[in-house]
Design a protein around this motif. Structure first.
Motif, PDB file in Angstrom:
ATOM      1  N   GLY A 109      37.008  34.622  29.080  1.00 43.35           N
ATOM      2  CA  GLY A 109      38.318  35.210  29.322  1.00 43.35           C
ATOM      3  C   GLY A 109      38.604  36.386  28.421  1.00 43.35           C
ATOM      4  N   LEU A 110      39.400  37.334  28.902  1.00 39.62           N
ATOM      5  CA  LEU A 110      39.678  38.556  28.166  1.00 39.62           C
ATOM      6  C   LEU A 110      40.465  38.296  26.885  1.00 39.62           C
ATOM      7  CD1 LEU A 110      39.649  41.618  27.882  1.00 39.62           C
ATOM      8  CD2 LEU A 110      41.650  41.712  29.411  1.00 39.62           C
ATOM      9  N   ASP A 111      41.467  37.448  26.936  1.00 39.97           N
ATOM     10  CA  ASP A 111      42.284  37.194  25.753  1.00 39.97           C
ATOM     11  C   ASP A 111      41.427  36.693  24.591  1.00 39.97           C
ATOM     12  OD1 ASP A 111      44.515  37.984  27.127  1.00 39.97           O
ATOM     13  OD2 ASP A 111      45.222  35.951  27.564  1.00 39.97           O
ATOM     14  N   GLU A 112      40.505  35.793  24.904  1.00 42.58           N
ATOM     15  CA  GLU A 112      39.630  35.250  23.871  1.00 42.58           C
ATOM     16  C   GLU A 112      38.669  36.309  23.355  1.00 42.58           C
ATOM     17  OE1 GLU A 112      37.868  30.817  23.329  1.00 42.58           O
ATOM     18  OE2 GLU A 112      37.199  31.884  25.120  1.00 42.58           O
ATOM     19  N   ASP A 183      31.845  25.387  36.750  1.00 43.87           N
ATOM     20  CA  ASP A 183      32.295  24.674  35.551  1.00 43.87           C
ATOM     21  C   ASP A 183      31.413  24.940  34.334  1.00 43.87           C
ATOM     22  OD1 ASP A 183      34.404  23.611  36.929  1.00 43.87           O
ATOM     23  OD2 ASP A 183      33.482  21.638  37.259  1.00 43.87           O
ATOM     24  N   ASP A 184      30.183  25.380  34.561  1.00 46.02           N
ATOM     25  CA  ASP A 184      29.265  25.673  33.458  1.00 46.02           C
ATOM     26  C   ASP A 184      29.270  27.148  33.065  1.00 46.02           C
ATOM     27  OD1 ASP A 184      28.507  23.036  33.296  1.00 46.02           O
ATOM     28  OD2 ASP A 184      26.781  23.264  34.637  1.00 46.02           O
ATOM     29  N   GLY A 185      30.185  27.916  33.653  1.00 47.31           N
ATOM     30  CA  GLY A 185      30.278  29.328  33.301  1.00 47.31           C
ATOM     31  C   GLY A 185      29.422  30.239  34.149  1.00 47.31           C
ATOM     32  N   GLY A 186      28.941  29.735  35.298  1.00 47.45           N
ATOM     33  CA  GLY A 186      28.107  30.549  36.171  1.00 47.45           C
ATOM     34  C   GLY A 186      28.912  31.551  36.977  1.00 47.45           C
ATOM     35  N   GLY A 187      28.212  32.426  37.658  1.00 45.93           N
ATOM     36  CA  GLY A 187      28.855  33.426  38.511  1.00 45.93           C
ATOM     37  C   GLY A 187      28.297  34.810  38.250  1.00 45.93           C
ATOM     38  N   MET A 192      27.258  40.095  35.768  1.00 44.57           N
ATOM     39  CA  MET A 192      26.790  41.459  35.983  1.00 44.57           C
ATOM     40  C   MET A 192      27.856  42.536  35.833  1.00 44.57           C
ATOM     41  SD  MET A 192      23.690  40.810  36.163  1.00 44.57           S
ATOM     42  CE  MET A 192      23.301  42.531  36.142  1.00 44.57           C
ATOM     43  N   LEU A 193      29.122  42.236  36.111  1.00 42.29           N
ATOM     44  CA  LEU A 193      30.125  43.288  35.956  1.00 42.29           C
ATOM     45  C   LEU A 193      30.291  43.707  34.499  1.00 42.29           C
ATOM     46  CD1 LEU A 193      30.676  42.874  38.964  1.00 42.29           C
ATOM     47  CD2 LEU A 193      33.118  43.124  38.468  1.00 42.29           C
ATOM     48  N   CYS A 194      29.959  42.794  33.555  1.00 40.52           N
ATOM     49  CA  CYS A 194      29.935  43.188  32.143  1.00 40.52           C
ATOM     50  C   CYS A 194      28.900  44.285  31.914  1.00 40.52           C
ATOM     51  CB  CYS A 194      29.608  41.972  31.265  1.00 40.52           C
ATOM     52  SG  CYS A 194      30.890  40.713  31.252  1.00 40.52           S
ATOM     53  N   HIS A 195      27.747  44.154  32.564  1.00 41.04           N
ATOM     54  CA  HIS A 195      26.718  45.196  32.469  1.00 41.04           C
ATOM     55  C   HIS A 195      27.186  46.491  33.107  1.00 41.04           C
ATOM     56  CE1 HIS A 195      23.386  43.027  30.711  1.00 41.04           C
ATOM     57  NE2 HIS A 195      23.458  42.075  31.611  1.00 41.04           N
ATOM     58  N   GLN A 352      36.875  42.339  30.535  1.00 40.74           N
ATOM     59  CA  GLN A 352      38.038  42.853  31.267  1.00 40.74           C
ATOM     60  C   GLN A 352      37.671  43.202  32.702  1.00 40.74           C
ATOM     61  OE1 GLN A 352      39.280  46.864  30.341  1.00 40.74           O
ATOM     62  NE2 GLN A 352      41.455  46.364  30.574  1.00 40.74           N
ATOM     63  N   LEU A 353      36.527  43.875  32.892  1.00 40.06           N
ATOM     64  CA  LEU A 353      36.126  44.262  34.235  1.00 40.06           C
ATOM     65  C   LEU A 353      35.773  43.043  35.080  1.00 40.06           C
ATOM     66  CD1 LEU A 353      35.592  46.471  36.291  1.00 40.06           C
ATOM     67  CD2 LEU A 353      33.267  46.678  35.398  1.00 40.06           C
ATOM     68  N   ALA A 354      35.071  42.072  34.488  1.00 39.95           N
ATOM     69  CA  ALA A 354      34.729  40.854  35.228  1.00 39.95           C
ATOM     70  C   ALA A 354      35.991  40.110  35.650  1.00 39.95           C
ATOM     71  CB  ALA A 354      33.840  39.958  34.372  1.00 39.95           C
ATOM     72  N   GLU A 355      36.948  40.005  34.737  1.00 39.08           N
ATOM     73  CA  GLU A 355      38.203  39.328  35.047  1.00 39.08           C
ATOM     74  C   GLU A 355      38.950  40.069  36.161  1.00 39.08           C
ATOM     75  OE1 GLU A 355      41.702  38.533  32.105  1.00 39.08           O
ATOM     76  OE2 GLU A 355      40.141  37.037  31.701  1.00 39.08           O
ATOM     77  N   ALA A 356      38.938  41.390  36.098  1.00 40.19           N
ATOM     78  CA  ALA A 356      39.583  42.191  37.145  1.00 40.19           C
ATOM     79  C   ALA A 356      38.852  42.036  38.481  1.00 40.19           C
ATOM     80  CB  ALA A 356      39.621  43.656  36.724  1.00 40.19           C
ATOM     81  N   GLY A 357      37.519  41.886  38.417  1.00 39.73           N
ATOM     82  CA  GLY A 357      36.751  41.668  39.635  1.00 39.73           C
ATOM     83  C   GLY A 357      37.132  40.373  40.325  1.00 39.73           C
TER      84      GLY A 357
END
Length: 374
Positions: A109-112, A183-187, A192-195, A352-357
């Motif tokens: 998450g972005l806040d963290e 639940d394990d943080g996959g996706g 990839m949007l972080c990249h 931030q970009l992944a969260e926005a995606g």
């Protein structure tokens, strides 16, 4: 070094980067001295950690992270384990006074992510997150073309990433099963949007907004124990980005596609004066004076071979492993305050970009990216 029994941490960071620096005799510093990394491997499974250490001539290993962090002679903490565990691990290492370097993303998450970046800054520790693709030879050449003005005014970017990851039933999967469990943080969006954030920001132009649609194309897969499981994390993402200057970028990311292109990832940049296509290592360009003039005619087979009209961009210099290059930069940043751009604050932009995606997919709309205050 924590989390290096996994594929990425072991191959790219331990073996091809830090051990490679050690085995080449160390890293030459400005004052004429040589820095040789003194590695300690940390992990939960004693048998795996010990076997890895013995296989590569690493004298120090442990399953006791707290004891490792308590050693004042170890100045850097590196993490390549699960994203879900990373924020707590980084905080613990920062509290112990360690400089920190880690795989992306910083957190889910972005806040963290912003909180950890601020904490590192407040504690005055050197910090960094892996931006490995920026030092890939193909993208180095692509950026070189941009910096030289080759493209003229950049109009658009087309990116295509991915390959077929086997489901695991009749053919073993080549990626870990957690990648496909929410639940394990996959996706693939969070991965990839972080990249794509740092690639677009640094090689083309800063990202301003995103429109993204994800998909779970393969709803059932088989894990490392050959047991079927529900694959509920996105395994494909189809994203459009608006960049500074009105540039439009489209990048498809998929673990459900079969490759018929030059590489597992390719980026095409089109500009008024020229275009270029880069993969991991090679880059081809076409200037406007060398651009052919095809004519649309669906009534007969295409006679032109469009590949013939592109010229390969030469290396012109030795381009080392991208992960190793950034390890060397970070080590110099720690010991002699060398230049370093890839801080945890920059890593937060990827989150931030992944969260926005995900927000764009959920709400079926464009999402703007405000300036982060870290």
């Amino acid at each position: 070094m924590h989390g290096v029994t996994g594929r990425m941490g072991m191959n790219q960071h331990l073996i091809r980067s830090v051990l490679a620096i050690r085995d080449q005799g160390g890293l030459a510093l400005k004052d004429g001295s040589v820095l040789v990394p003194d590695i300690q491997i940390v992990g939960r499974n004693a048998d795996r950690v010990e076997a890895l250490a013995k296989r590569h001539g690493v004298d120090r290993w442990t399953t006791d992270l707290d004891a490792a962090l308590a050693n004042p002679e170890d100045e850097i903490f590196f993490d390549a384990a699960s994203t879900q565990l990373r924020p707590a691990l980084l905080r613990k290492a920062i509290e112990a006074g360690k400089h920190v370097y880690c795989e992306k993303p910083i957190s889910e998450g972005l806040d963290e992510a912003v909180e950890i970046a601020r904490f590192a800054r407040e504690r005055g520790v050197k910090n960094g997150i892996v931006h490995d693709k920026l030092d890939l030879p193909g993208l180095v050449k692509l950026k070189r073309l941009r910096d030289s003005g080759f493209f003229g005014r950049i109009l658009s970017v087309k990116g295509d990433f991915g390959y077929w990851v086997f489901e695991g039933d009749w053919m073993p999967a080549q990626r870990p099963s957690w990648n496909y469990r929410k639940d394990d943080g996959g996706g693939i969006i969070s991965d990839m949007l972080c990249h794509w954030r740092y690639v677009l920001d640094n090689v083309v132009a800063p990202v301003k907004s995103v429109s993204c649609t994800g998909a779970v194309h393969i709803p059932e897969r088989w894990d490392e124990a050959d047991a079927p499981y529900k694959a509920d994390a996105d395994d494909a993402a189809y994203a459009t980005f608006e960049l500074e200057g009105g540039i439009i970028a489209q990048i498809n990311s998929s673990w459900c596609t079969r490759v018929r292109r030059d590489d597992l990832v390719t980026f095409q940049v089109d500009g008024t004066h020229g275009s270029a296509v880069a993969g991991l290592h090679r880059c081809f360009s076409q200037h406007r004076v060398n651009t052919p003039k095809p004519v649309w005619n669906p009534d007969q087979p295409q006679q032109m071979n469009f590949y013939d009209d592109w010229e390969e961009v030469p290396d012109n210099m030795v381009l080392d492993n991208g992960f190793k290059v950034q390890w060397e930069q970070f080590l110099r940043h720690v010991v002699e305050d060398g230049p370093w751009s890839y801080s945890l604050a920059e890593g937060a932009k990827g989150v931030q970009l992944a969260e926005a995606g995900y927000q764009s997919w959920r709400e079926r709309r464009w999402v703007d990216l405000p300036e982060l205050e870290v």
